[in-house]
Design an enzyme around this catalytic site. Structure first.
Site, PDB file in Angstrom:
ATOM      1  CB  VAL A 194      -0.937   0.006   1.351  1.00 50.79           C
ATOM      2  CG1 VAL A 194      -1.662   1.582   1.691  1.00 50.79           C
ATOM      3  CG2 VAL A 194      -1.608  -1.601   1.355  1.00 50.79           C
ATOM      4  CG  ASP A 195       2.973   4.924  -2.882  1.00 54.19           C
ATOM      5  OD1 ASP A 195       3.606   4.957  -1.991  1.00 54.19           O
ATOM      6  OD2 ASP A 195       3.189   4.803  -3.991  1.00 54.19           O
ATOM      7  CB  SER A 196       0.078   6.146   1.664  1.00 53.66           C
ATOM      8  OG  SER A 196       2.404   7.134   2.171  1.00 53.66           O
TER       9      SER A 196
END
Length: 308
Positions: free
Chosen positions: A186-188
């Site tokens: 998950v890449d914010s």
């Protein structure tokens, strides 16, 4: 006694004082414990006092296993503020782990260089017939700092790796009758959305897309070739291609080649998160040097529920 080595107590004490101070500092960095320079110095001084005790009182109960454990409890208690029993135990375990890691590397180099060294009462003691063993002093000035920074770097790498693992999930990509399994993080920072369709954009590396496409087809999907090679692509690929504008740091007005896939399913402890017909950006390189993950997951899917 003839032939006996000379123990340079001041040098050994200084060596242990520096070692203990750095080990305590490293322990503080790892467990993020509250402390002060005064407490750290007092704890390092208390820890290094084992040197004269082991030389002049080798039969003292502190030299036993139980005594050393009590001594370690005292050192950690002096160095760090007590917040809870769990935190104290973590500090103690980290102190021992770092001590063994750094101490082991130092002993290894000493023995590798064939330095005259012995363990007396649990302390490192060097011997020399002059003003002290030059290898020992080299270790104080060069060897230990190198070992310290190397160990600190490795601990940071472990922490970063653990942080990554907490945000990594199993991902299944479905497209054209094929299913490909990979690992996604998950890449914010990935807020990319197609401005026309408002679809989320995921990024997948060449190992994922290479399982759907032939190498020559994948090569034609590069942004500098897509315009001229579009007509050469199979019809099902042509209908899936979308060019999404994006802006990277230090540049603007770039285009990302994406493909409209059938579905992306993310496996989480709370259940699968599924997205119908998302866009997958084609990356022609590894997303990370250790290949820990192969896809960057859009963060919005993690908060939209089981079906987006």
């Amino acid at each position: 006694m003839k032939g006996a080595g000379v123990i340079y107590l001041d040098a050994v004490w200084l060596l242990n004082l520096l070692m203990d101070a750095m080990i305590l500092y490293l322990t503080q960095g790892v467990v993020r414990a509250k402390s002060s320079k005064t407490r750290m110095f007092c704890a390092a001084f208390a820890a290094s006092s084992i040197v004269p005790i082991s030389v002049f009182m080798p039969d003292l109960w502190l030299m036993s296993t139980l005594g050393k454990l009590v001594f370690s409890l005292l050192i950690v208690g002096i160095a760090f503020s007590f917040t809870s029993l769990r935190a104290f135990i973590l500090q103690l375990v980290s102190f021992y782990f770092i001590t063994f890691s750094i101490g082991g590397s130092m002993l290894g180099v000493h023995f590798f260089l064939a330095t005259e060294i012995s363990i007396q009462g649990g302390s490192i003691v060097t011997f020399s017939g002059g003003y002290g063993d030059p290898v020992s002093w080299m270790f104080v000035c060069v060897g230990f700092p190198c070992s310290f920074f190397f160990t600190k770097w490795r601990m940071e790498q472990v922490s970063v790796h653990q942080m990554k693992l907490e945000n990594i999930y199993d991902v299944k990509v479905t497209w054209n009758g094929k299913e490909v399994l990979c690992r996604g993080m998950v890449d914010s920072g990935n807020q990319l959305i197609d401005p026309i369709s408002r679809k989320m954009v995921f990024l997948a590396d060449h190992t994922v897309m290479g399982q759907f496409l032939e190498p020559e087809v994948l090569e034609k999907l590069k942004v500098d070739q897509i315009v001229t090679s579009m007509e050469e692509l199979p019809s099902d690929i042509q209908s899936s291609v979308r060019l999404v504008p994006f802006q990277a740091a230090g540049s603007k007005g770039q285009l990302l080649v994406t493909l409209l896939v059938d579905q992306i399913s993310i496996v989480t402890p709370q259940g699968n998160l599924e997205m119908k017909q998302p866009l997958v950006g084609v990356q022609h390189h590894d997303l990370t040097h250790d290949r820990l993950y192969q896809m960057l997951i859009h963060p919005h899917i993690m908060v939209k529920g089981k079906t987006a």
